[in-house]
Design a protein around this motif. Structure first.
Motif, short mmCIF file in Angstrom:
data_model
loop_
_atom_site.label_atom_id
_atom_site.label_comp_id
_atom_site.label_asym_id
_atom_site.label_seq_id
_atom_site.Cartn_x
_atom_site.Cartn_y
_atom_site.Cartn_z
N VAL A 321 15.71 1.32 -3.95
CA VAL A 321 15.42 -0.10 -4.53
C VAL A 321 17.08 -0.63 -5.55
O VAL A 321 17.53 -1.30 -4.76
CB VAL A 321 14.31 -0.12 -5.63
CG1 VAL A 321 14.15 -2.12 -6.05
CG2 VAL A 321 13.80 -0.39 -4.58
N THR A 322 17.43 0.16 -6.37
CA THR A 322 18.62 -0.21 -6.76
C THR A 322 20.19 0.18 -6.04
O THR A 322 20.82 -0.90 -6.07
CB THR A 322 19.10 0.04 -8.56
OG1 THR A 322 18.82 1.61 -8.43
CG2 THR A 322 17.62 -0.28 -8.84
N HIS A 323 19.93 1.02 -5.88
CA HIS A 323 21.24 1.38 -4.03
C HIS A 323 20.90 -0.15 -3.20
O HIS A 323 22.26 -0.36 -3.31
CB HIS A 323 20.49 2.62 -3.11
CG HIS A 323 20.80 3.35 -4.35
ND1 HIS A 323 22.19 3.98 -5.16
CD2 HIS A 323 20.20 5.05 -4.42
CE1 HIS A 323 22.20 5.62 -6.08
NE2 HIS A 323 21.08 6.07 -5.18
N ALA A 324 19.96 -0.42 -2.92
CA ALA A 324 20.17 -1.45 -1.78
C ALA A 324 20.70 -2.96 -2.45
O ALA A 324 21.62 -3.08 -1.75
CB ALA A 324 19.25 -1.15 -1.29
N MET A 325 20.24 -3.50 -3.47
CA MET A 325 20.86 -4.31 -4.19
C MET A 325 22.44 -4.31 -5.12
O MET A 325 22.84 -5.02 -4.14
CB MET A 325 19.47 -4.16 -5.58
CG MET A 325 18.37 -4.51 -5.37
SD MET A 325 16.81 -4.55 -7.24
CE MET A 325 18.01 -6.66 -8.10
N ALA A 326 22.11 -3.41 -5.20
CA ALA A 326 24.24 -2.97 -5.41
C ALA A 326 24.63 -2.85 -4.31
O ALA A 326 26.32 -3.86 -4.41
CB ALA A 326 24.04 -1.58 -5.75
N ARG A 327 24.59 -3.03 -2.81
CA ARG A 327 24.77 -3.00 -1.85
C ARG A 327 24.92 -4.07 -1.00
O ARG A 327 25.35 -4.77 -0.38
CB ARG A 327 24.56 -1.99 -0.98
CG ARG A 327 25.89 -0.89 -1.87
CD ARG A 327 24.88 0.74 -1.72
NE ARG A 327 25.78 1.64 -1.14
CZ ARG A 327 25.18 2.09 -3.07
NH1 ARG A 327 24.50 1.81 -3.98
NH2 ARG A 327 26.33 3.24 -3.20
N GLY A 328 24.47 -5.19 -1.44
CA GLY A 328 23.57 -6.25 -0.94
C GLY A 328 23.39 -6.19 0.37
O GLY A 328 23.01 -6.91 1.29
N ILE A 376 18.86 -13.83 0.87
CA ILE A 376 18.38 -12.35 -0.85
C ILE A 376 18.44 -12.09 -0.44
O ILE A 376 18.63 -11.36 -2.13
CB ILE A 376 16.86 -12.20 0.71
CG1 ILE A 376 15.94 -14.06 0.69
CG2 ILE A 376 16.36 -11.71 -0.05
CD1 ILE A 376 14.74 -13.18 1.76
N ALA A 377 19.63 -10.90 0.34
CA ALA A 377 20.56 -9.91 -0.12
C ALA A 377 21.74 -10.21 -1.47
O ALA A 377 21.18 -9.63 -2.62
CB ALA A 377 21.36 -8.71 0.87
N ALA A 378 22.38 -11.56 -1.28
CA ALA A 378 22.35 -11.88 -2.29
C ALA A 378 22.74 -12.29 -3.69
O ALA A 378 23.19 -11.94 -4.30
CB ALA A 378 23.54 -12.97 -1.89
N GLU A 379 21.54 -13.27 -4.11
CA GLU A 379 20.63 -13.08 -4.48
C GLU A 379 20.32 -11.18 -5.51
O GLU A 379 20.27 -11.75 -6.82
CB GLU A 379 19.31 -13.36 -4.53
CG GLU A 379 19.40 -15.24 -3.99
CD GLU A 379 17.86 -16.27 -4.09
OE1 GLU A 379 17.80 -15.29 -3.71
OE2 GLU A 379 18.33 -17.04 -3.68
N ALA A 380 19.74 -10.46 -4.37
CA ALA A 380 19.07 -9.17 -5.14
C ALA A 380 20.68 -8.83 -6.13
O ALA A 380 20.52 -7.79 -7.02
CB ALA A 380 18.68 -8.33 -4.41
N ARG A 381 21.22 -8.27 -5.40
CA ARG A 381 23.00 -8.15 -5.59
C ARG A 381 22.95 -8.40 -6.95
O ARG A 381 23.95 -8.34 -7.80
CB ARG A 381 24.35 -8.30 -5.14
CG ARG A 381 25.41 -7.59 -5.17
CD ARG A 381 26.02 -7.25 -4.14
NE ARG A 381 27.33 -6.72 -4.53
CZ ARG A 381 28.53 -5.90 -4.08
NH1 ARG A 381 28.52 -6.36 -2.65
NH2 ARG A 381 29.49 -5.55 -4.87
N THR A 382 22.44 -9.86 -7.11
CA THR A 382 23.73 -10.84 -8.35
C THR A 382 22.61 -10.40 -9.61
O THR A 382 23.02 -10.04 -10.78
CB THR A 382 23.76 -12.05 -8.13
OG1 THR A 382 24.05 -12.65 -7.24
CG2 THR A 382 23.81 -12.84 -9.49
N THR A 383 20.93 -10.25 -9.29
CA THR A 383 20.29 -9.62 -10.01
C THR A 383 20.65 -8.26 -10.54
O THR A 383 20.76 -8.39 -12.18
CB THR A 383 19.00 -9.57 -9.75
OG1 THR A 383 18.31 -11.06 -9.17
CG2 THR A 383 17.64 -9.29 -10.83
#
Length: 406
Positions: A321-328, A376-383
């Motif tokens: 989950v965090t691997h994906a969030m980190a990379r958008g 959605i991906a950009a918001e996850a990366r910001t989080t």
């Protein structure tokens, strides 16, 4: 005393993965080294690693002979063997420093069988840290053949938590459980790395580490659903395959699935793909090294997190989950409590834990507009950058565990 004996010494012990493959322990070791400590990591010689000492990036690595057990009895034998071998290596490492040298011992589970080592070290003035990466008693309760051992795992966990000077964990759910059950507060330490920037040496290695991934993905016009991680009974890869079969039955097209990972349930997953007629739609890559993982992540369009509804999975702050969030990379997931905390609403979240609902979440991603997926991906990366990244947690980790700061 020599300079070597005056230097603070941190010994990190792992029982189930080697370094540098274990990204959490390796990040912690590098942070302690950067803080000026001599760092030794004790870990098993598995996944192609040889037993014996080695020096990597200024860190001493001691690998002990081990094996990976299959089934309840073999897993129990593995745990006892690795605990004995790891304890012997860790005592030797700690004794290599003078008794007056500031020393720290960190034990990462699973399993929780090294409480005698923690007690031994604490009696000798060594700062002891327990890194509860997994809730072993809950994991045992969730697996057939292991649930009868739950009282033993609970007793071992209790001794680890009460013996340690510091308890850390990557999960808010685990922290709440520790506080409720043991009246002990744990420090949340997440170790998700920020991905290397384009042009960095690590990125260049990643670009060439798995050319078969690059060539295959580049030849596809479809969207790529990715799965990354250990393939165990509790990881839900066969549920992902069932969800993909539902998508195909619903007439949803324009996608393929890439699976990276290995584990005891991988043969069953391969057989399930064949049984469901998905061999042309699903590709299995096996276990990938760090560079190849970066390549894999660069070629997928969403990270599928199909882990099913069992008590253990709700506690896990999952690396995928965090691997994906980190990379958008957008995440499609089932609503496990800790994963919902991590993504904070910025994901394609299934309405419930059923396979049908998970298939619908994947379909929502596939049918969404590119602009909506990107948002959605950009918001996850910001989080991720604000709350979960290792640079955000590294200073508090070093402050909490360093043998010279307490």
């Amino acid at each position: 005393m020599t300079e070597r004996t005056r230097t603070p010494h941190a010994v990190l012990v792992l029982l189930n993965l080697p370094v540098p493959d274990d990204q959490r322990a390796w990040s912690q070791a590098l942070a302690l080294r950067a803080d000026g400590a001599r760092v030794t990591v004790v870990c098993p010689a598995i996944r192609g690693r040889r037993a014996g000492p080695e020096r990597i990036d200024g860190i001493e690595v001691i690998r002990f002979r081990s094996f990976e057990g299959q089934g309840a009895l073999a897993t129990a034998a593995e745990g006892l063997w690795t605990a004995a071998a790891a304890a012997r290596a860790a005592r030797g490492a700690l004794r290599s420093s003078h008794a007056s040298t500031p020393r720290m011992l960190q034990i990462g589970n699973p399993p929780d069988l090294l409480f005698p080592l923690a007690w031994w070290a604490r009696r000798r003035g060594v700062r002891t840290v327990y890194d509860q990466r997994d809730v072993v008693p809950v994991l045992a309760e969730s697996r057939a053949g292991f649930n009868r051992l739950t009282p033993l795992f609970l007793a071992a966990e209790h001794r680890m938590i009460t013996t340690a000077d510091v308890v850390i964990t990557p999960s808010e759910e685990q922290r709440a459980r520790i506080l409720s059950r043991y009246r002990r507060d744990a420090l949340i330490i997440r170790t998700a790395e920020v991905p290397p920037a384009a042009g960095d040496a690590d990125a260049d290695v990643a670009a060439t580490a798995a050319p078969e991934l690059s060539e295959q993905s580049d030849s596809q016009a479809d969207l790529t659903i990715g799965y990354l991680g250990v393939v165990g009974e509790q990881d839900g890869l066969t549920d992902l395959l069932d969800a993909v079969a539902l998508l195909r039955a619903d007439g949803v097209a324009g996608f393929h699935v890439e699976v990276a990972g290995d584990g005891p349930a991988l043969p069953a997953a391969r057989a399930a793909a064949t049984r469901l007629g998905l061999d042309e739609l699903v590709t299995f890559h096996g276990w990938l090294g760090p560079g190849a993982v970066d390549t894999f992540l660069g070629k997928i369009d969403t990270m599928a997190v199909p882990d099913p509804d069992n008590p253990f999975n709700h506690f896990c702050a999952m690396n995928k989950v965090t691997h994906a969030m980190a990379r958008g990379i957008p995440v499609a997931l089932r609503p496990l409590r800790e994963n919902v905390r991590l993504t904070a609403g910025h994901a394609y979240e299934a309405a419930d834990m059923t396979i049908r609902a998970f298939a619908d979440a994947l379909a929502a991603f596939l049918k969404d507009t590119p602009a909506s997926r990107a948002e959605i991906a950009a918001e996850a990366r910001t989080t991720f950058e604000a709350h979960h990244s290792w640079p955000h947690h590294a200073p508090r980790y070093v402050e909490a565990v360093s043998p010279t700061r307490h």
